[in-house]
Design a protein around this motif. Structure first.
Motif, PDB file in Angstrom:
ATOM      1  N   ARG A 221       0.839  -1.201   0.000  1.00 50.66           N
ATOM      2  CA  ARG A 221       0.000   0.000   0.000  1.00 50.66           C
ATOM      3  C   ARG A 221       0.870   1.245   0.000  1.00 50.66           C
ATOM      4  N   THR A 222       0.354   2.311  -0.601  1.00 48.98           N
ATOM      5  CA  THR A 222       1.078   3.577  -0.622  1.00 48.98           C
ATOM      6  C   THR A 222       0.097   4.721  -0.803  1.00 48.98           C
ATOM      7  N   ASP A 223       0.467   5.870  -0.260  1.00 43.17           N
ATOM      8  CA  ASP A 223      -0.313   7.087  -0.470  1.00 43.17           C
ATOM      9  C   ASP A 223       0.462   8.076  -1.334  1.00 43.17           C
ATOM     10  N   GLY A 224       1.528   7.576  -1.973  1.00 40.02           N
ATOM     11  CA  GLY A 224       2.358   8.432  -2.808  1.00 40.02           C
ATOM     12  C   GLY A 224       3.510   9.056  -2.064  1.00 40.02           C
ATOM     13  N   VAL A 225       3.490   8.968  -0.735  1.00 38.91           N
ATOM     14  CA  VAL A 225       4.579   9.505   0.081  1.00 38.91           C
ATOM     15  C   VAL A 225       5.261   8.381   0.854  1.00 38.91           C
ATOM     16  N   ALA A 226       4.481   7.666   1.647  1.00 38.01           N
ATOM     17  CA  ALA A 226       4.999   6.517   2.388  1.00 38.01           C
ATOM     18  C   ALA A 226       4.413   5.237   1.803  1.00 38.01           C
ATOM     19  N   TRP A 227       5.053   4.121   2.090  1.00 40.93           N
ATOM     20  CA  TRP A 227       4.526   2.846   1.622  1.00 40.93           C
ATOM     21  C   TRP A 227       4.798   1.777   2.667  1.00 40.93           C
ATOM     22  N   ARG A 228       4.044   0.694   2.579  1.00 37.87           N
ATOM     23  CA  ARG A 228       4.254  -0.459   3.441  1.00 37.87           C
ATOM     24  C   ARG A 228       3.941  -1.722   2.653  1.00 37.87           C
ATOM     25  N   GLY A 229       4.773  -2.722   2.807  1.00 36.96           N
ATOM     26  CA  GLY A 229       4.546  -4.016   2.182  1.00 36.96           C
ATOM     27  C   GLY A 229       4.509  -5.107   3.233  1.00 36.96           C
TER      28      GLY A 229
END
Length: 313
Positions: A221-229
């Protein structure tokens, strides 16, 4: 001075929690069983009434640590010679003095494609935010930097997704908060929720032992700034109506998770513990409890439902 420092540290802890939630959305270890929570197209993916609930407590041991409750239900239905899905969900997320709530309805339309099923889904709901300033401990109650009253606001929240299944394979692409809701808290404060994008998938690997299955899955997932996998692998044992599983998950640069669960009188119960790989003490990780129940539905053109058995993963 010390009280102000304590407040700043509390707010920093909240910001760290929000960052670990991919800026806004909650990160569940049982994401593979809670797909409708982030992808509207996943509702009604099986011929079953599906009810799922989860409770997560992050950063255990810290005062006013994040605590999240989720409840959702979905089912398929046959209408106008086509298959559809419908769902409803409620989320309540507390982070320090902030409370995030979401109530949403979901709909999915399903078509056959390349030997599998493609589902297109949309969701619409109400996003509510509140801040309890009455619990802020200030030396100077007139400090304009901190509100000393309760603030709340709400906004419409929209989402959409695609979900494809074929045999033991599934993959999904979705977006939450597509309209980037802007929520006003009082007269001078506002909170903007950025759109968040998800990619998920998984596969069931049958072993020679007919009772054992390996279920790898992932969610990015990402919001265009941070991400997490998140990458998760579960070993599932099934025999007649008995089911047990043991799994391990990894979120690069974030955490390592252990999962365990099984069915009890037809109800699936799962527990996970997420240990952060940062400098946070291993005992201050995240606890999560999952409860799920499914009832088979026999979808016919006459609309009659035959109730058979409960969920088997």
């Amino acid at each position: 001075m010390f009280k102000r420092l304590r407040i700043i540290l509390t707010m920093m802890l909240t910001l760290v929690s929000v960052w670990s939630h991919a800026q806004y959305d909650v990160s569940f270890s049982h994401y593979f069983d809670l797909e409708p929570s982030y992808n509207a197209a996943a509702v009604g993916k099986q011929s079953k009434l599906n009810v799922a609930a989860a409770y997560a407590m992050d950063l255990a041991g810290f005062k006013r640590n994040p605590q999240t409750m989720y409840v959702g239900a979905d089912l398929p239905f046959y209408f106008l010679k086509s298959y559809h899905g419908a769902g409803i969900q409620l989320m309540n997320d507390k982070l320090g003095l902030f409370t995030h709530q979401r109530l949403a309805l979901q709909y999915a339309f399903k078509v056959k494609l390349f030997g599998g099923t493609l589902s297109t889904g949309v969701s619409a709901g109400l996003l509510s935010e509140s801040f309890d300033g009455t619990k802020v401990d200030l030396e100077d109650s007139s400090d304009p930097a901190f509100s000393s009253s309760k603030l709340d606001g709400n906004s419409i929240d929209l989402g959409a997704g695609l979900y494809y299944t074929r045999g033991p394979l599934y993959v999904g692409l979705s977006a939450q908060h597509l309209n980037s809701p802007l929520i006003k808290l009082g007269e001078t404060n506002e909170l903007k929720v950025d759109a968040t994008y998800y990619l998920t998938g998984g596969y069931d690997i049958r072993l020679r032992n007919p009772y054992l299955t390996i279920k790898p899955s992932f969610l990015v997932r990402t919001d265009g700034v941070a991400w997490r996998g998140d990458i998760t692998g579960r070993l599932v044992y099934t025999n007649d109506k008995k089911m047990m599983y043991l799994g391990v998950g990894c979120s690069p640069t974030n955490s390592v998770t252990v999962l365990i669960g099984g069915n009890v009188h037809g109800v699936i119960m799962g527990y996970s513990y997420e240990m952060y790989t940062s400098a946070i003490n291993p005992g201050n990780g995240s606890h999560e409890l999952f409860i799920g129940y499914q009832m088979d539905l026999n979808l016919t053109k006459k609309g009659r439902n035959l109730h058979k058995s409960v969920r088997t993963l």
